[in-house]
Scaffold this motif. Structure first.
Motif, PDB file in Angstrom:
ATOM      1  N   VAL A 147       0.802  -1.095   0.034  1.00 17.81           N
ATOM      2  CA  VAL A 147      -0.123  -0.135   0.169  1.00 17.81           C
ATOM      3  C   VAL A 147       0.980   1.205  -0.056  1.00 17.81           C
ATOM      4  CG1 VAL A 147      -1.667   1.333   1.291  1.00 17.81           C
ATOM      5  CG2 VAL A 147      -1.923  -1.230   1.340  1.00 17.81           C
ATOM      6  N   VAL A 148       0.790   1.975  -0.943  1.00 17.90           N
ATOM      7  CA  VAL A 148       1.573   3.121  -1.338  1.00 17.90           C
ATOM      8  C   VAL A 148       1.310   4.498  -0.538  1.00 17.90           C
ATOM      9  CG1 VAL A 148       2.771   4.498  -2.932  1.00 17.90           C
ATOM     10  CG2 VAL A 148       2.550   2.180  -3.348  1.00 17.90           C
ATOM     11  N   LYS A 149      -0.345   4.655  -0.779  1.00 15.29           N
ATOM     12  CA  LYS A 149      -1.017   5.941  -0.188  1.00 15.29           C
ATOM     13  C   LYS A 149      -2.398   5.716  -0.154  1.00 15.29           C
ATOM     14  CE  LYS A 149      -0.725  11.067  -1.314  1.00 15.29           C
ATOM     15  NZ  LYS A 149      -0.178  11.959  -2.265  1.00 15.29           N
ATOM     16  N   THR A 150      -2.929   6.244   0.928  1.00 15.94           N
ATOM     17  CA  THR A 150      -4.401   6.134   1.174  1.00 15.94           C
ATOM     18  C   THR A 150      -5.268   7.433   1.011  1.00 15.94           C
ATOM     19  OG1 THR A 150      -4.183   6.257   3.512  1.00 15.94           O
ATOM     20  CG2 THR A 150      -3.910   4.089   2.524  1.00 15.94           C
ATOM     21  N   ASP A 151      -6.474   7.251   0.881  1.00 16.07           N
ATOM     22  CA  ASP A 151      -7.369   8.418   0.720  1.00 16.07           C
ATOM     23  C   ASP A 151      -6.813   9.598  -0.046  1.00 16.07           C
ATOM     24  OD1 ASP A 151      -8.768   7.320   2.840  1.00 16.07           O
ATOM     25  OD2 ASP A 151      -7.359   8.061   4.349  1.00 16.07           O
ATOM     26  N   VAL A 152      -6.596   9.075  -1.367  1.00  7.89           N
ATOM     27  CA  VAL A 152      -6.275  10.218  -2.431  1.00  7.89           C
ATOM     28  C   VAL A 152      -7.598  10.598  -3.052  1.00  7.89           C
ATOM     29  CG1 VAL A 152      -5.037  10.705  -4.438  1.00  7.89           C
ATOM     30  CG2 VAL A 152      -4.205   8.871  -2.821  1.00  7.89           C
ATOM     31  N   PRO A 153      -7.825  11.948  -2.895  1.00  8.94           N
ATOM     32  CA  PRO A 153      -9.288  12.468  -3.318  1.00  8.94           C
ATOM     33  C   PRO A 153      -9.448  12.349  -4.888  1.00  8.94           C
ATOM     34  CG  PRO A 153      -7.747  14.124  -2.474  1.00  8.94           C
ATOM     35  CD  PRO A 153      -6.835  13.077  -2.336  1.00  8.94           C
ATOM     36  N   LEU A 154     -10.408  11.958  -5.247  1.00  6.80           N
ATOM     37  CA  LEU A 154     -10.724  12.208  -6.928  1.00  6.80           C
ATOM     38  C   LEU A 154     -12.220  12.367  -6.976  1.00  6.80           C
ATOM     39  CD1 LEU A 154      -9.496  11.966  -9.672  1.00  6.80           C
ATOM     40  CD2 LEU A 154     -10.357   9.681  -9.832  1.00  6.80           C
ATOM     41  N   SER A 186     -23.039  -1.789 -17.855  1.00  8.81           N
ATOM     42  CA  SER A 186     -22.876  -0.551 -18.390  1.00  8.81           C
ATOM     43  C   SER A 186     -22.754   0.657 -17.619  1.00  8.81           C
ATOM     44  CB  SER A 186     -24.287  -0.307 -19.321  1.00  8.81           C
ATOM     45  OG  SER A 186     -25.236  -0.319 -18.561  1.00  8.81           O
ATOM     46  N   THR A 187     -23.421   0.564 -16.568  1.00 12.01           N
ATOM     47  CA  THR A 187     -23.036   1.828 -15.404  1.00 12.01           C
ATOM     48  C   THR A 187     -21.784   1.697 -14.799  1.00 12.01           C
ATOM     49  OG1 THR A 187     -25.416   1.780 -15.042  1.00 12.01           O
ATOM     50  CG2 THR A 187     -23.996   2.719 -13.098  1.00 12.01           C
ATOM     51  N   VAL A 188     -21.291   0.628 -14.444  1.00 15.58           N
ATOM     52  CA  VAL A 188     -19.839   0.152 -14.140  1.00 15.58           C
ATOM     53  C   VAL A 188     -18.802   0.805 -15.044  1.00 15.58           C
ATOM     54  CG1 VAL A 188     -18.147  -1.414 -12.900  1.00 15.58           C
ATOM     55  CG2 VAL A 188     -20.659  -1.377 -12.305  1.00 15.58           C
ATOM     56  N   LYS A 189     -19.095   0.510 -16.336  1.00 12.63           N
ATOM     57  CA  LYS A 189     -18.133   0.747 -17.305  1.00 12.63           C
ATOM     58  C   LYS A 189     -17.987   2.216 -17.471  1.00 12.63           C
ATOM     59  CE  LYS A 189     -18.229  -1.459 -21.109  1.00 12.63           C
ATOM     60  NZ  LYS A 189     -18.462  -2.419 -22.420  1.00 12.63           N
ATOM     61  N   LYS A 190     -19.168   2.853 -17.378  1.00 15.67           N
ATOM     62  CA  LYS A 190     -19.149   4.282 -17.599  1.00 15.67           C
ATOM     63  C   LYS A 190     -18.559   4.819 -16.523  1.00 15.67           C
ATOM     64  CE  LYS A 190     -22.310   8.507 -17.845  1.00 15.67           C
ATOM     65  NZ  LYS A 190     -23.524   8.808 -18.166  1.00 15.67           N
ATOM     66  N   TRP A 191     -18.797   4.413 -15.214  1.00 14.34           N
ATOM     67  CA  TRP A 191     -18.022   5.047 -13.855  1.00 14.34           C
ATOM     68  C   TRP A 191     -16.254   4.823 -14.235  1.00 14.34           C
ATOM     69  CZ3 TRP A 191     -14.326   2.264 -11.032  1.00 14.34           C
ATOM     70  CH2 TRP A 191     -13.961   3.071  -9.936  1.00 14.34           C
ATOM     71  N   GLY A 192     -16.014   3.593 -14.802  1.00 16.66           N
ATOM     72  CA  GLY A 192     -14.611   3.205 -15.013  1.00 16.66           C
ATOM     73  C   GLY A 192     -14.049   4.223 -16.119  1.00 16.66           C
ATOM     74  N   ASN A 194     -15.023   7.168 -16.968  1.00 18.96           N
ATOM     75  CA  ASN A 194     -14.904   8.543 -16.512  1.00 18.96           C
ATOM     76  C   ASN A 194     -13.533   8.640 -15.563  1.00 18.96           C
ATOM     77  OD1 ASN A 194     -17.037   9.309 -17.699  1.00 18.96           O
ATOM     78  ND2 ASN A 194     -18.494   9.040 -16.064  1.00 18.96           N
ATOM     79  N   THR A 195     -13.475   7.605 -14.480  1.00 18.32           N
ATOM     80  CA  THR A 195     -12.306   7.609 -13.723  1.00 18.32           C
ATOM     81  C   THR A 195     -11.061   7.528 -14.213  1.00 18.32           C
ATOM     82  OG1 THR A 195     -13.772   6.534 -11.884  1.00 18.32           O
ATOM     83  CG2 THR A 195     -11.239   6.499 -11.557  1.00 18.32           C
ATOM     84  N   LEU A 196     -10.916   6.690 -15.273  1.00 23.68           N
ATOM     85  CA  LEU A 196      -9.443   6.445 -15.777  1.00 23.68           C
ATOM     86  C   LEU A 196      -9.270   7.968 -16.661  1.00 23.68           C
ATOM     87  CD1 LEU A 196     -10.022   2.908 -17.624  1.00 23.68           C
ATOM     88  CD2 LEU A 196      -8.122   3.886 -15.997  1.00 23.68           C
ATOM     89  N   GLN A 197     -10.388   8.583 -17.278  1.00 23.22           N
ATOM     90  CA  GLN A 197     -10.088   9.915 -17.597  1.00 23.22           C
ATOM     91  C   GLN A 197      -9.538  10.872 -16.850  1.00 23.22           C
ATOM     92  OE1 GLN A 197     -10.340  10.666 -20.991  1.00 23.22           O
ATOM     93  NE2 GLN A 197      -9.749  12.940 -20.741  1.00 23.22           N
ATOM     94  N   ASP A 229      -6.159   1.142 -20.896  1.00 24.02           N
ATOM     95  CA  ASP A 229      -6.808   1.195 -21.967  1.00 24.02           C
ATOM     96  C   ASP A 229      -8.429   1.129 -22.015  1.00 24.02           C
ATOM     97  OD1 ASP A 229      -7.390  -1.414 -21.877  1.00 24.02           O
ATOM     98  OD2 ASP A 229      -6.124  -1.915 -23.600  1.00 24.02           O
ATOM     99  N   GLY A 230      -8.854   1.044 -20.919  1.00 25.10           N
ATOM    100  CA  GLY A 230     -10.411   1.060 -20.581  1.00 25.10           C
ATOM    101  C   GLY A 230     -10.976  -0.360 -20.361  1.00 25.10           C
ATOM    102  N   TRP A 231     -10.455  -1.127 -20.894  1.00 28.15           N
ATOM    103  CA  TRP A 231     -11.035  -2.740 -21.123  1.00 28.15           C
ATOM    104  C   TRP A 231     -11.113  -3.245 -19.668  1.00 28.15           C
ATOM    105  CZ3 TRP A 231     -13.449  -3.788 -25.206  1.00 28.15           C
ATOM    106  CH2 TRP A 231     -13.147  -3.320 -26.506  1.00 28.15           C
ATOM    107  N   ILE A 232     -12.054  -4.130 -19.534  1.00 24.54           N
ATOM    108  CA  ILE A 232     -12.361  -4.609 -18.286  1.00 24.54           C
ATOM    109  C   ILE A 232     -11.467  -5.993 -18.251  1.00 24.54           C
ATOM    110  CG2 ILE A 232     -14.020  -6.115 -16.741  1.00 24.54           C
ATOM    111  CD1 ILE A 232     -16.128  -3.890 -17.322  1.00 24.54           C
ATOM    112  N   VAL A 233     -10.709  -6.080 -17.009  1.00 26.71           N
ATOM    113  CA  VAL A 233     -10.295  -7.554 -16.970  1.00 26.71           C
ATOM    114  C   VAL A 233     -11.123  -8.580 -16.911  1.00 26.71           C
ATOM    115  CG1 VAL A 233      -8.642  -8.880 -15.588  1.00 26.71           C
ATOM    116  CG2 VAL A 233      -8.275  -6.696 -16.006  1.00 26.71           C
ATOM    117  N   ARG A 234     -11.083  -9.729 -17.780  1.00 22.27           N
ATOM    118  CA  ARG A 234     -12.063 -10.922 -17.533  1.00 22.27           C
ATOM    119  C   ARG A 234     -12.173 -11.633 -16.498  1.00 22.27           C
ATOM    120  NH1 ARG A 234     -12.387  -7.889 -22.234  1.00 22.27           N
ATOM    121  NH2 ARG A 234     -13.753  -8.608 -24.019  1.00 22.27           N
TER     122      ARG A 234
END
Length: 311
Positions: A147-154, A186-192, A194-197, A229-234
């Motif tokens: 664990v490198v760092k905790t509670d990083v705001p985003l 689809s909702t989870v993918k949208k969140w992912g 936006n978060t990666l962006q 790259d935005g793809w979900i690990v299977r």
């Protein structure tokens, strides 16, 4: 049809993540596995695209080449790659290689059941249990996970930075209220997405994990991992599973020597355990399944010689 090139491969999946173990190793001179790994993107580039891209492959597939070992103790050496290039290590791929070699008879079964696979990051021991010609379980220790760092705001949440096989931003679902279910993908993918962006300003982050630990009292969590790259690990992912375990340990949510089951959004599982050996070490149990013995051909008149990926 003009068969200019023919390739053979064994397809293996672990908890839904697919590995294509290609038999046709390029004929190049190399003095070490590291040298072979460095040469691969230039000498095998067309083949990597042809065999991983659609229509023969897909976005979630991983490639692997197996060569003879370089040390007396090694049983085989492996180089891993995906659509972006070579990978220094892929833990799931190591188990896929051991399973494919044992079940095809290319690797002699050992009484002790311990096998050593050489990778660019070192020799990886795997304990494999074989029953009735099938490998029914395999266990391997993972590299250091911190664990490198905790509670990083985003945005409206925060994340934990964990270094496992790569560096992850780990989000606790409690603050987000998302449902890690296939019906809500689809909702989870949208969140992912936006978060990666938002995380593009942090080049060190190579993956994003969304963790739901609501069932932690039963030793279970659910996760979704997004690649850069935005793809979900299977699958639940070997690195992500260790990253979650390390984070939970750091905040007292779980104890060393407990077993942790990590379930993917697709319903597959990986089992992890930690123990003390001067420092906390993580191990994962999994089972691989051979899904096909493939023969691929390249026709020079094919209008899609390098394939494609739909994003």
């Amino acid at each position: 049809m003009n068969f200019q090139k023919v390739y053979t491969a064994t397809d293996v999946h672990i908890a839904g993540e697919v590995f294509r173990i290609i038999d046709d190793v390029p004929f190049v001179q190399y003095g070490s596995l590291k040298e072979f790994d460095e040469q691969l993107p230039s000498v095998f580039l067309e083949e990597m695209a042809l065999l991983l891209n659609e229509p023969r492959g897909f976005a979630g597939i991983n490639g692997c080449l197996v060569v003879p070992p370089f040390t007396e103790s090694g049983d085989a050496a492996a180089v891993f790659f995906n659509h972006e290039g070579t990978l220094p290590i892929h833990y799931g791929g190591v188990i896929a290689v051991v399973t494919a070699l044992l079940e095809s008879g290319r690797l002699k079964e050992k009484t002790a059941g311990e096998y050593f696979i050489e990778t660019v990051q070192g020799v990886i021991p795997v304990i494999a249990v074989k029953e009735k010609e099938q490998v029914v379980s395999a266990r391997m220790a993972l590299g250091e996970c911190t664990v490198v760092k905790t509670d990083v705001p985003l945005l409206d949440a925060s994340y934990t930075v964990v270094q496992a096989d790569q560096r992850y931003a780990l989000f606790d679902n409690k603050a987000l209220g998302l449902k890690i279910e296939l019906s809500e993908l689809s909702t989870v993918k949208k969140w992912g997405k936006n978060t990666l962006q938002e995380l593009k300003t942090n080049p060190d982050i190579q993956g994003v994990i969304l963790m739901d630990d609501e069932a932690l009292v039963q030793g279970k969590i659910k996760t979704v991992t997004f690649r850069k790259d935005g793809w979900i690990v299977r699958s639940p992912g070997f690195g992500p599973t260790a990253a979650c375990f390390a984070s939970l340990l750091s905040r007292g949510g779980i104890e060393v020597d407990q077993t942790l089951l990590n379930e993917s959004v697709y319903g597959s599982f990986l089992e992890s355990k930690a123990h003390h050996d001067r420092k906390v070490q993580f191990a994962v149990n999994a089972r691989a399944f051979i899904t096909g013995l493939q023969t691929f051909v390249f026709d020079p008149t094919d209008p899609l010689p390098k394939g494609f990926l739909i994003k």
